[in-house]
Design an enzyme around this catalytic site. Structure first.
Site, PDB file in Angstrom:
ATOM      1  N   LYS A   1       0.839  -1.204   0.000  1.00  0.00           N
ATOM      2  CA  LYS A   1       0.000   0.000   0.000  1.00  0.00           C
ATOM      3  C   LYS A   1       0.878   1.260   0.000  1.00  0.00           C
ATOM      4  O   LYS A   1       1.877   1.323   0.720  1.00  0.00           O
ATOM      5  CB  LYS A   1      -0.901  -0.023   1.243  1.00  0.00           C
ATOM      6  CG  LYS A   1      -1.954   1.094   1.281  1.00  0.00           C
ATOM      7  CD  LYS A   1      -2.826   0.970   2.531  1.00  0.00           C
ATOM      8  CE  LYS A   1      -3.930   2.013   2.552  1.00  0.00           C
ATOM      9  NZ  LYS A   1      -4.772   1.933   3.775  1.00  0.00           N
TER      10      LYS A   1
ATOM     11  N   SER B   1      -9.920  -0.419   7.237  1.00  0.00           N
ATOM     12  CA  SER B   1      -9.352  -0.351   5.889  1.00  0.00           C
ATOM     13  C   SER B   1      -8.570  -1.574   5.432  1.00  0.00           C
ATOM     14  O   SER B   1      -8.090  -1.603   4.297  1.00  0.00           O
ATOM     15  CB  SER B   1      -8.448   0.878   5.762  1.00  0.00           C
ATOM     16  OG  SER B   1      -9.216   2.054   5.650  1.00  0.00           O
TER      17      SER B   1
ATOM     18  N   SER C   1      -9.731   1.701   2.855  1.00  0.00           N
ATOM     19  CA  SER C   1      -8.879   2.437   1.951  1.00  0.00           C
ATOM     20  C   SER C   1      -7.843   1.585   1.222  1.00  0.00           C
ATOM     21  O   SER C   1      -7.310   1.999   0.192  1.00  0.00           O
ATOM     22  CB  SER C   1      -8.159   3.540   2.721  1.00  0.00           C
ATOM     23  OG  SER C   1      -7.283   2.987   3.686  1.00  0.00           O
TER      24      SER C   1
END
Lengths: 507, 117
Positions: free
Chosen positions: A84, A183, A159
C-alpha cells in the site's frame, strides 16, 4: 504444480515459497509471471499506482543468489507482494494516494518495508488507496479508483483497495494494508480475501504516513489464512523507532492458523455481537450478508464451538466517536503538508507569504474528503467545542473498550459481519459521506479499542463475497487466526474448493 | 446508555444541532484555521456536507459519560525512554532533494513576515 506463469499467479504464498525453496522455480520466474499479469490485467483493475519492475526483479535475483549460495531462506523468500502506498519506500515514489505528494521520493524505508525486504519478500510496487487512507472504496484516491476483480463496476473496498484488488485479482499473492477504521478488513471482505488488523502496537507505524495515530495499524492480506499469518509474523514485533510499538513477543499466529485448520474448536466460546447485525440491529445490513455470516457461525458450532450472544451497548456510538477522533487526529497530522519540506508547492511567486502559499498548496493538493475531515477535526478541536465533541468521543471510546472487556468474560472471540453489505457499485456513495462511512459500522469498535480483528470469507451473496469478522482481546491475535482457519478449512471442504476459485476472471 | 442529554453542556450541544446549520462563513473560518483555500462552490458544498456530518457525530452526546475517563490511546502509554545512543541520520542532501525549494543547504520558504521580500 507444474510451473508456468498462470500457475505461479494462482498459487498461494506457501506453495510459491516451497517451489522456490525446492529449486523447482526461481524467484525471478515467479516475479516475472506476476509482472506479466500486472501488465495484462491492471489496466482494468488499477490496483497499482506504480510498478517497480527493476526493484522487484533485482530483489528476486537476490533471493535466487542466496539460495544458490546455500544460504537459508525464510518462509516467504521470493514471494511477491503488493505494498500500500501509505508505506514509505526508500527511493520509490510514495504518495499515500494524494496529489500533494506526487513525485516524493522518500529518503528512508518504513520499518515494515525493511522487514519485508529482510524476509526476501519481493515488493512488486505500490498500490492505490483512498487519499491518506480516508475512505472505504478507493474513490477518494487522487489517481482514480481501483476496481473489484469480482465485478469491475464495483468498489474493491478501501482504503486499502489497491492491495485487495491486487491480491484477489492474482496480481500478487500477498498484500499490505493499513487499517484505521476498517481499511484492511472491509476490502478483504468485499474481495473474498483474508485480512487482519493486528492489535494496536503489534506492527510498527514507523514510516507509515500518519492519518490517525491512535488508530492506524498496518497488517496483512492473503488469499488463505496461513499465507496471511506468515506475512503477519514477517512484519510484526517491537520496534524501538515507534514508541507505541508493544515490547512483547509476536502472538504465534502461524501455529494458530495450522491448529485452526485441524477443525476442532471444542471448548471455544464464540460471542455473537447483538448490536452488529443481530435482532433489532439489522438496519443497513443486507439480508444476504446476515445469512452468509449466520451460516458460517453454524459451521463454527459444528466444529464444537459454543455460541453465545453478547451485548455491547455502546458499539452503536462507535461511528460517531470515530468520525470525531479520526478527523481530529488527521487535522493535526496533515498540518505537516505545509509546502516546505516535501511535496507540492503552489503560488510561490515571491510576493505571496507562507500562509497563502500553504493554503493554495493544500487546496490544490488535497481532495474533497481530506478537506472535509481536516475541517471537521479543526471544528471538533476548537475551543468551546473540544469537550462536547472530542472529549466526549474519547469517553465513548472508554465505554466501547469496557463493552469488549465485559463481552470477553463470556466469550473467547466475538464475531459479526465484516461490513454490512457486499461491494457497492462505484459512484453509489461518493456524494453522500455518511453512506460511505456506514461501510465501517462493524469494524470501528475494534479500531477504537485497539483490539485485533480478522475478516475471512464466509461465502457469496448475489455472487459477491461476504466477510466474517472475528475479534479477540488485545495481543490475542492468534485466536483470530485459529478461528478463521477453522472456518476457511470447513467451508473450503464443504464447497470442494476455495471461494476465490469462483472469481469469474480467475486464470 | 442514556437516550437523552443529561448535562447542560450536552443539552446545549444537542439543541445547537437541532437548530443551527453550518454556514458558509463557518466553513470559510474553519478553512482559514486549517490553511485551506476554498472556492465559492466549495463553500456551498462543504457547508451542507459538514452540517450533515456534524449533526450525525453529535450523537456522541447521547451517551451519559460524565464520570467516565477519556481514552486517548488504545494502549496505555507512559514515557518511553532509551539510552542516548548515536544512530544513523538522514543525509541533508537526501532530505533537501525532496523539498519543493532549497537554497544554500536549507529549505527555502516563502516570505513569513508581513512585508514584501
Amino acid at each position: 504444480m507444474t510451473g508456468g506463469s498462470a500457475s505461479f499467479t494462482s498459487a498461494s504464498a506457501v506453495e510459491i515459497a516451497a517451489l522456490i525453496g525446492a529449486g523447482e522455480a526461481s524467484a525471478v520466474e515467479v516475479t516475472q509471471a506476476h509482472l506479466d499479469r500486472i501488465e495484462s490485467e491492471d489496466g482494468a483493475l488499477h490496483a497499482f499506482l506504480r510498478v517497480d519492475t527493476d526493484g522487484a526483479l533485482s530483489a528476486a535475483q537476490a533471493v535466487d543468489d542466496r539460495r544458490a549460495a546455500g544460504e537459508p531462506l525464510g518462509p516467504l523468500a521470493g514471494v511477491p507482494l503488493a505494498l500500500k502506498d501509505v508505506v514509505v519506500t526508500k527511493g520509490l515514489e510514495t504518495t499515500s494516494g494524494s496529489r500533494i505528494l506526487v513525485g516524493w521520493i522518500p529518503p528512508y524505508d518504513a520499518t515494515i518495508t525493511t522487514r519485508i525486504k529482510a524476509a526476501g519478500i519481493v515488493i512488486l510496487g505500490k498500490t492505490n488507496m483512498d487519499e491518506f487512507a480516508m475512505g472505504s472504496s478507493t474513490e477518494n484516491s487522487g489517481f482514480g479508483p481501483s476496481h473489484n476483480p469480482w465485478d469491475l463496476d464495483r468498489i474493491p473496498g478501501g482504503s486499502s483497495g489497491g492491495s485487495s484488488a491486487a491480491v484477489a485479482g492474482c496480481l500478487a499473492p500477498l498484500g499490505i494494508g493499513t487499517d484505521t477504521g476498517g481499511s484492511i478488513r472491509q476490502p478483504a471482505a468485499v474481495t473474498g480475501l483474508v485480512g487482519h488488523k493486528p492489535t494496536y502496537g503489534g506492527v510498527s507505524r514507523y514510516g507509515l504516513i500518519a492519518f490517525s495515530s491512535s488508530l492506524d495499524q498496518a497488517g496483512p492480506f492473503g488469499r488463505t489464512v496461513l499465507d496471511t499469518a506468515l506475512l503477519h509474523e514477517a512484519i510484526a514485533g517491537h520496534d524501538p523507532a515507534d514508541s507505541t510499538s508493544i515490547p512483547m513477543p509476536v502472538p504465534a499466529v502461524v501455529a494458530a492458523a495450522c491448529e485452526g485448520a485441524g477443525g476442532d474448536l471444542s471448548g471455544l466460546r464464540i460471542g455473537v455481537v447483538r448490536e452488529l447485525g443481530g435482532q433489532g440491529f439489522t438496519d443497513g445490513y443486507e439480508p444476504g450478508v446476515l445469512s452468509s455470516v449466520a451460516a458460517a457461525i453454524d459451521v463454527l458450532a459444528g466444529l464444537g464451538a459454543e455460541i453465545v450472544e453478547v451485548s455491547c451497548p455502546h458499539f452503536g456510538y462507535a461511528l460517531a466517536a470515530y468520525y470525531l477522533i479520526a478527523p481530529s487526529e488527521a487535522s493535526s497530522n496533515l498540518a505537516r503538508f505545509d509546502a516546505v519540506r516535501y511535496g507540492l508547492r503552489v503560488g510561490d511567486d515571491g510576493v505571496r507569504g507562507l500562509d497563502e502559499v500553504m493554503a493554495l498548496t493544500r487546496q490544490a493538493g488535497f481532495g474533497a474528503e481530506v478537506k472535509r475531515r481536516i475541517m471537521i477535526g479543526t471544528y471538533a478541536l476548537s475551543s468551546g467545542y473540544y469537550e462536547a465533541y472530542y472529549g466526549q468521543a474519547q469517553k465513548v471510546r472508554t465505554l466501547i473498550s469496557r463493552d469488549f472487556a465485559a463481552a470477553f468474560e463470556s466469550a473467547d472471540v466475538l464475531v459479526s459481519p465484516s461490513t454490512p453489505t457486499v461491494a457497492f457499485p462505484l459512484g453509489a456513495r461518493t456524494d453522500d459521506p455518511l453512506a460511505m462511512y456506514a461501510a465501517d459500522l462493524c469494524t470501528l469498535p475494534a479500531s477504537l479499542a485497539g483490539t485485533p480483528a480478522i475478516s475471512v470469507p464466509s461465502g457469496l451473496s448475489e455472487g459477491l463475497p461476504v466477510g466474517l469478522q472475528i475479534m479477540a482481546p488485545a495481543l490475542a491475535d492468534d485466536r483470530c487466526y485459529r478461528v478463521a482457519a477453522a472456518v476457511e478449512s470447513a467451508l473450503d471442504s464443504d464447497r470442494g474448493h476455495p471461494l476465490l476459485h469462483e472469481l469469474p476472471s480467475r486464470s | 446508555m442514556a437516550g437523552r442529554p443529561s448535562t447542560l453542556e450536552e443539552l446545549s450541544l444537542h439543541d445547537r444541532h437541532c437548530m443551527t446549520a453550518i454556514s458558509r462563513d463557518d466553513v470559510a473560518h474553519l478553512a482559514h484555521l486549517a490553511r485551506l483555500a476554498v472556492t465559492e462552490q466549495e463553500l456551498d458544498l462543504f457547508a451542507g456536507q459538514l452540517d450533515v456530518i456534524l449533526a450525525s457525530v453529535a450523537h456522541v452526546a447521547d451517551v451519559a459519560a460524565d464520570d467516565i475517563p477519556p481514552t486517548t490511546h488504545a494502549v496505555p502509554l507512559t514515557n518511553i525512554t532509551r539510552p542516548d545512543v548515536i544512530g544513523p541520520s538522514l543525509h541533508p542532501q537526501d532530505v533537501l532533494a525532496a523539498a519543493p525549494a532549497a537554497e544554500g543547504g536549507r529549505f527555502r520558504v516563502p516570505r513569513i513576515l508581513n512585508e514584501p521580500a
